[in-house]
Motif scaffolding. Structure first.
Motif, PDB file in Angstrom:
ATOM      1  N   HIS A 310       0.851  -1.194   0.000  1.00  0.00           N
ATOM      2  CA  HIS A 310       0.000   0.000   0.000  1.00  0.00           C
ATOM      3  C   HIS A 310       0.888   1.245   0.000  1.00  0.00           C
ATOM      4  O   HIS A 310       1.744   1.400   0.861  1.00  0.00           O
ATOM      5  N   PRO A 311       0.699   2.161  -0.965  1.00  0.00           N
ATOM      6  CA  PRO A 311       1.620   3.305  -1.105  1.00  0.00           C
ATOM      7  C   PRO A 311       1.628   4.263   0.074  1.00  0.00           C
ATOM      8  O   PRO A 311       2.613   4.982   0.272  1.00  0.00           O
ATOM      9  N   LEU A 312       0.558   4.284   0.861  1.00  0.00           N
ATOM     10  CA  LEU A 312       0.469   5.253   1.950  1.00  0.00           C
ATOM     11  C   LEU A 312       0.866   4.677   3.304  1.00  0.00           C
ATOM     12  O   LEU A 312       0.913   5.405   4.291  1.00  0.00           O
ATOM     13  N   LEU A 313       1.145   3.377   3.356  1.00  0.00           N
ATOM     14  CA  LEU A 313       1.572   2.769   4.615  1.00  0.00           C
ATOM     15  C   LEU A 313       3.096   2.773   4.701  1.00  0.00           C
ATOM     16  O   LEU A 313       3.781   2.671   3.673  1.00  0.00           O
ATOM     17  N   PRO A 314       3.666   2.917   5.897  1.00  0.00           N
ATOM     18  CA  PRO A 314       5.125   2.839   6.038  1.00  0.00           C
ATOM     19  C   PRO A 314       5.659   1.529   5.478  1.00  0.00           C
ATOM     20  O   PRO A 314       5.014   0.477   5.616  1.00  0.00           O
ATOM     21  N   ALA A 315       6.823   1.595   4.847  1.00  0.00           N
ATOM     22  CA  ALA A 315       7.384   0.416   4.181  1.00  0.00           C
ATOM     23  C   ALA A 315       7.587  -0.751   5.144  1.00  0.00           C
ATOM     24  O   ALA A 315       7.441  -1.917   4.764  1.00  0.00           O
ATOM     25  N   ASP A 316       7.919  -0.446   6.411  1.00  0.00           N
ATOM     26  CA  ASP A 316       8.174  -1.529   7.367  1.00  0.00           C
ATOM     27  C   ASP A 316       6.884  -2.095   7.954  1.00  0.00           C
ATOM     28  O   ASP A 316       6.912  -3.092   8.670  1.00  0.00           O
ATOM     29  N   GLY A 350      -6.223  -0.192  -6.486  1.00  0.00           N
ATOM     30  CA  GLY A 350      -6.717   1.031  -7.122  1.00  0.00           C
ATOM     31  C   GLY A 350      -5.693   2.134  -7.166  1.00  0.00           C
ATOM     32  O   GLY A 350      -5.494   2.790  -8.205  1.00  0.00           O
ATOM     33  N   LEU A 351      -4.986   2.351  -6.053  1.00  0.00           N
ATOM     34  CA  LEU A 351      -3.979   3.417  -6.016  1.00  0.00           C
ATOM     35  C   LEU A 351      -2.815   3.117  -6.945  1.00  0.00           C
ATOM     36  O   LEU A 351      -2.287   4.020  -7.604  1.00  0.00           O
ATOM     37  N   SER A 352      -2.408   1.869  -7.019  1.00  0.00           N
ATOM     38  CA  SER A 352      -1.292   1.499  -7.901  1.00  0.00           C
ATOM     39  C   SER A 352      -1.655   1.750  -9.357  1.00  0.00           C
ATOM     40  O   SER A 352      -0.824   2.210 -10.152  1.00  0.00           O
ATOM     41  N   VAL A 353      -2.903   1.461  -9.728  1.00  0.00           N
ATOM     42  CA  VAL A 353      -3.345   1.735 -11.094  1.00  0.00           C
ATOM     43  C   VAL A 353      -3.321   3.239 -11.371  1.00  0.00           C
ATOM     44  O   VAL A 353      -2.829   3.696 -12.416  1.00  0.00           O
ATOM     45  N   LEU A 354      -3.851   4.025 -10.447  1.00  0.00           N
ATOM     46  CA  LEU A 354      -3.870   5.483 -10.631  1.00  0.00           C
ATOM     47  C   LEU A 354      -2.456   6.052 -10.698  1.00  0.00           C
ATOM     48  O   LEU A 354      -2.167   6.961 -11.500  1.00  0.00           O
ATOM     49  N   ALA A 364       6.059  -1.937  -5.841  1.00  0.00           N
ATOM     50  CA  ALA A 364       6.010  -3.370  -6.111  1.00  0.00           C
ATOM     51  C   ALA A 364       7.361  -3.796  -6.663  1.00  0.00           C
ATOM     52  O   ALA A 364       8.219  -2.957  -6.952  1.00  0.00           O
ATOM     53  N   GLU A 365       7.549  -5.099  -6.834  1.00  0.00           N
ATOM     54  CA  GLU A 365       8.819  -5.613  -7.330  1.00  0.00           C
ATOM     55  C   GLU A 365       8.924  -5.424  -8.841  1.00  0.00           C
ATOM     56  O   GLU A 365       7.921  -5.218  -9.536  1.00  0.00           O
ATOM     57  N   ASP A 366      10.173  -5.497  -9.353  1.00  0.00           N
ATOM     58  CA  ASP A 366      10.408  -5.406 -10.795  1.00  0.00           C
ATOM     59  C   ASP A 366       9.622  -6.480 -11.532  1.00  0.00           C
ATOM     60  O   ASP A 366       9.480  -7.611 -11.053  1.00  0.00           O
ATOM     61  N   GLY A 367       9.141  -6.124 -12.725  1.00  0.00           N
ATOM     62  CA  GLY A 367       8.383  -7.071 -13.533  1.00  0.00           C
ATOM     63  C   GLY A 367       6.887  -6.963 -13.348  1.00  0.00           C
ATOM     64  O   GLY A 367       6.129  -7.656 -14.032  1.00  0.00           O
TER      65      GLY A 367
END
Length: 784
Positions: A310-316, A350-354, A364-367
């Motif tokens: 999720h783009p808005l959550l801390p990476a850890d 949804g956020l990743s698509v936008l 996300a990971e490569d590929g």
């Protein structure tokens, strides 16, 4: 893209985070206006921009984008006849300087060749060059916007007079503040300014003592700020000079503004390009901050996110999941209890698509791949409206009804808790009907629900698959990992048992559940257990492979270290033997000299042949140095890249990659590349490949020499040695002109070759190649 969807998926928070990385205000505004695009070509261009910026940032760390201002309003005002202030001119000069910096920076990065740039050089090439205007502004105005004394001779003269007048005024007033009665008559022994005139603070009762003019008084009226009569004339002179200074400054600024107005169109273009470049690097910085990657855009309408977060959550804190939809199935139904992370999965998708359709990298990971959706719809969260007297269910139905009017086969639809807020039986039936309608239109849909009836839905539809969010019964908490293909379980009985509920109560509850429900739960539990075991086995295999590879690398290092140590010891032994030999020779010569001296002195009857015999015996006592003899092959082999060989000193097989020097080759042994002498190689077999057509050569005086010498990939010293030999061969062949191919690269090889050719006694002239000859990557030498 629907504004309501952007708000629902919190796209505005992504934009806030993005804008935070902008270096200038115009770059920030550019970022704040970003909206997803539905045109594939535009999205791909935006992603390519971000990729170039991310690559530059990865190599260089930072980008010189400081000092950029939006100077379009200043340039416009200059065009319509206004006069720019010193601060406005400083901003224009700063922006011009920043444009030169970024243009040179991009050119340097491109010429270094570490990363391929296409878009950024195209944009910097459009930036106008206004160096003359920049330098003129900097010669006229300082960094604070004040016009410099050196701006004109008249201004220098005026300010010199002003400083002289100020000095005289201060001198007179300070003499008054230090006078015999100053402490008595003055409120404070200071010199201050009122109404642009120098004054001193005088007590009310001593006003007449100093004469002059009263310019102000304190709030109590006890202190008057008096301009003594002795400085009135000098203050008047200073005032006149101040007026002249203002007039001269305005004149200088007006002239500089007129010159700026001539370059207004260029300043508009410069500001536009700098804002775009700043925005591109803003996207690159944002990608680095999230450890995001470039998604692959496909035209088949499917999504495949690898370990998406999720783009808005801390990476850890964000738990990554694989999200796949659009190939084997077009709908995912996520079932299971609340608070398991189902909504996070919807928003992540949804956020990743936008983000991707906005030209941003995704977490996300490569590929990872995504499609371009013409519309994204989302019904997420509790949208109950008290003002409209709508319940939660009614509010959801209003939103879903509007969505169903616009859904097409190019849409992505996200439903959270579909059918909730009403009777479970009616709600589940309505949810199935809505899903059937959206799936029938060919849209991609992800829906979450806690209705158990929908678990069977994925098994009864061809384009639908069940999914769930993993729940750890041992810790009684969700792991937030998405499990595609496995429907969710409520786990109510297991949780109740672990927290201590009476087992008899739990057993009675189990008996109330139908046999079909028991079978479904048991099937899900078996699938979950099998999945866990498969994952454990896969992880064990990965760990074993990693340990094996680590051991392999360590053994290779030890082999290399052994041979390096062996060579060092052999070299040390050879050096020691040589030292002993030299010492023995010296002692032998000393003995011979002593014997000859005795014979000449008559002290010993030693004949010359006896001296020779003694010398031979001494030489026989010298330890012999055993030199390592190279392996002798029957005939000189013509080695070439691709040959399989055995490296004798290592006892390892390898493959020749390329030539390193006259008698050395680069050999690949496993994952190791090493430089190996020809004498240390034993031929095994050649690589089978088609023979290339022979290069035409010019024959002359019995020599077969190519008119070109290719040095690309050579080391500097080896390249110069080859040039020296090649020129000799070319001269013997009778050539009048040859071409040296050195490439562009960092420029070091090119400079070395051209420097050597310039100094060579048989080189008459040199030049770079024409467009058809290789350009700057080739030097053509004319021979004498």
């Amino acid at each position: 893209m629907n504004e309501k969807v952007l708000a629902t998926l919190e796209y505005n928070k992504i934009i806030e985070k993005l804008a935070h990385h902008a270096s200038s205000e115009i770059g920030r505004r550019f970022a704040e206006d970003l909206k997803p695009s539905v045109r594939a070509e535009e999205v791909q261009l935006w992603l390519d921009e971000t990729e170039e910026a991310a690559a530059v940032i990865r190599i260089k760390g930072n980008v010189p984008l400081d000092g950029i201002y939006d100077v379009r309003s200043h340039a416009k005002r200059a065009q319509i006849g206004g006069t720019l202030s010193g601060v406005e001119l400083v901003r224009i000069a700063s922006t011009i300087f920043a444009s030169r910096q970024i243009r040179q920076f991009i050119e340097d990065v491109r010429s270094e060749g570490q990363v391929t740039l296409r878009i950024l050089p195209e944009k910097t090439a459009v930036i106008p060059v206004l160096t003359d205007l920049e330098h003129k502004i900097k010669r006229t105005v300082d960094e604070n916007g004040r016009v410099l004394d050196s701006a004109s001779d008249e201004l220098r003269h005026i300010r010199h007079g002003m400083r002289s007048a100020e000095s005289r005024i201060r001198s007179k007033l300070e003499s008054l503040t230090r006078g015999q009665n100053a402490q008595k008559m003055l409120s404070d022994a200071i010199v201050t300014i009122r109404n642009d005139r120098y004054v001193i603070p005088v007590k009310q009762e001593y006003r007449s003592h100093y004469g002059g003019i009263v310019h102000d008084q304190s709030s109590s009226g006890q202190t008057l700020f008096v301009e003594p009569a002795s400085v009135v004339n000098v203050n008047n002179e200073l005032r006149e000079l101040t007026v002249k200074e203002q007039y001269e400054v305005e004149k200088i600024l007006r002239e500089l503004t007129m010159e700026t107005a001539e370059h207004a169109p260029a300043l508009f273009t410069m500001t536009k390009m700098l804002s775009e470049i700043d925005f591109i690097f803003t996207k690159g910085k944002f990608a680095r901050s999230m450890n995001a990657t470039k998604p692959i855009i496909n035209e088949e309408g499917y999504i495949h996110y690898i370990q998406a977060r999720h783009p808005l959550l801390p990476a850890d804190e964000a738990v990554p999941s694989d999200i796949v939809i659009g190939k084997d199935y077009t709908a995912i139904v996520i079932t299971g209890p609340n608070t398991g992370g189902k909504t996070v999965t919807l928003k992540t998708t949804g956020l990743s698509v936008l983000m991707a359709q906005s030209g941003l990298f995704i977490p996300a990971e490569d590929g990872s791949e995504t499609a371009i959706f013409q519309s994204v719809f989302a019904d997420i969260g509790d949208e109950q409206s008290i003002e409209q007297n709508l319940s939660t269910f009614s509010s959801h139905m209003v939103n879903i009804s509007s969505i169903l009017k616009e859904v097409t086969h190019e849409s992505l639809v996200l439903f959270d808790e579909l059918g909730s807020g009403t009777d479970p039986q009616e709600g589940s039936a309505l949810a199935i009907s809505i899903l059937d309608d959206v799936i029938g239109r060919g849209a991609r849909i992800i829906a979450t629900t806690h209705y158990p009836e929908l678990k069977a839905y994925g098994y009864n539809r061809n384009n639908v698959i069940n999914a769930s969010v993993e729940f750890d019964v041992e810790t009684l908490s969700p792991t937030y990992r998405l499990l595609i293909g496995i429907p969710g379980r409520s786990n109510a009985f297991e949780i109740s048992k672990r927290i201590g509920l009476n087992s008899a109560i739990i057993e009675r509850a189990r008996n109330m559940i139908s046999a079909d429900s028991h079978e479904v739960d048991n099937m899900i539990a078996a699938l979950d257990a099998s999945r866990r075991q498969a994952e454990k086995d896969a992880q064990d295999a990965r760990d074993y492979l990693r340990d094996t590879e680590k051991l392999h690398r360590e053994l290779q290092k030890e082999v290399i270290a052994y041979h390096e140590q062996k060579e060092k010891l052999e070299e040390k032994a050879r050096a020691g033997a040589a030292e002993i030999i030299e010492k023995a020779k010296s002692e032998a010569e000393e003995v011979m000299r002593d014997l000859r001296a005795l014979r000449l002195a008559g002290g010993a009857n030693v004949k010359e042949h006896e001296l020779i015999d003694a010398r031979k015996r001494l030489e026989g006592a010298i330890p012999e140095q055993k030199e390592k003899k190279p392996a002798i092959e029957p005939a000189k082999r013509l080695w070439k890249p691709g040959d399989e060989v055995k490296v004798i000193s290592f006892g390892q097989k390898g493959s020749i990659i390329e030539k390193a020097a006259d008698d050395e080759w680069i050999v690949q042994m496993g994952i190791i590349k090493m430089k190996v002498a020809e004498s240390d190689m034993q031929f095994i077999k050649s690589e089978k490949k088609k023979e290339p057509k022979p290069i035409a050569t010019i024959r002359g005086k019995g020599h077969h020499v190519s008119p070109e010498l290719d040095l690309r990939g050579e080391r500097y010293e080896d390249a110069l040695n080859r040039v020296e030999k090649y020129l000799d061969d070319a001269l013997l062949a009778g050539y009048h002109q040859v071409s040296i191919i050195h490439g562009k690269g960092t420029g070091a090889l090119m400079k070395g070759v051209r420097g050597y050719l310039t100094k060579h006694r048989m080189v008459k002239n040199i030049r770079f190649g024409e467009a058809g000859e290789g350009g700057l990557g080739v030097t053509v030498a004319e021979l004498k």
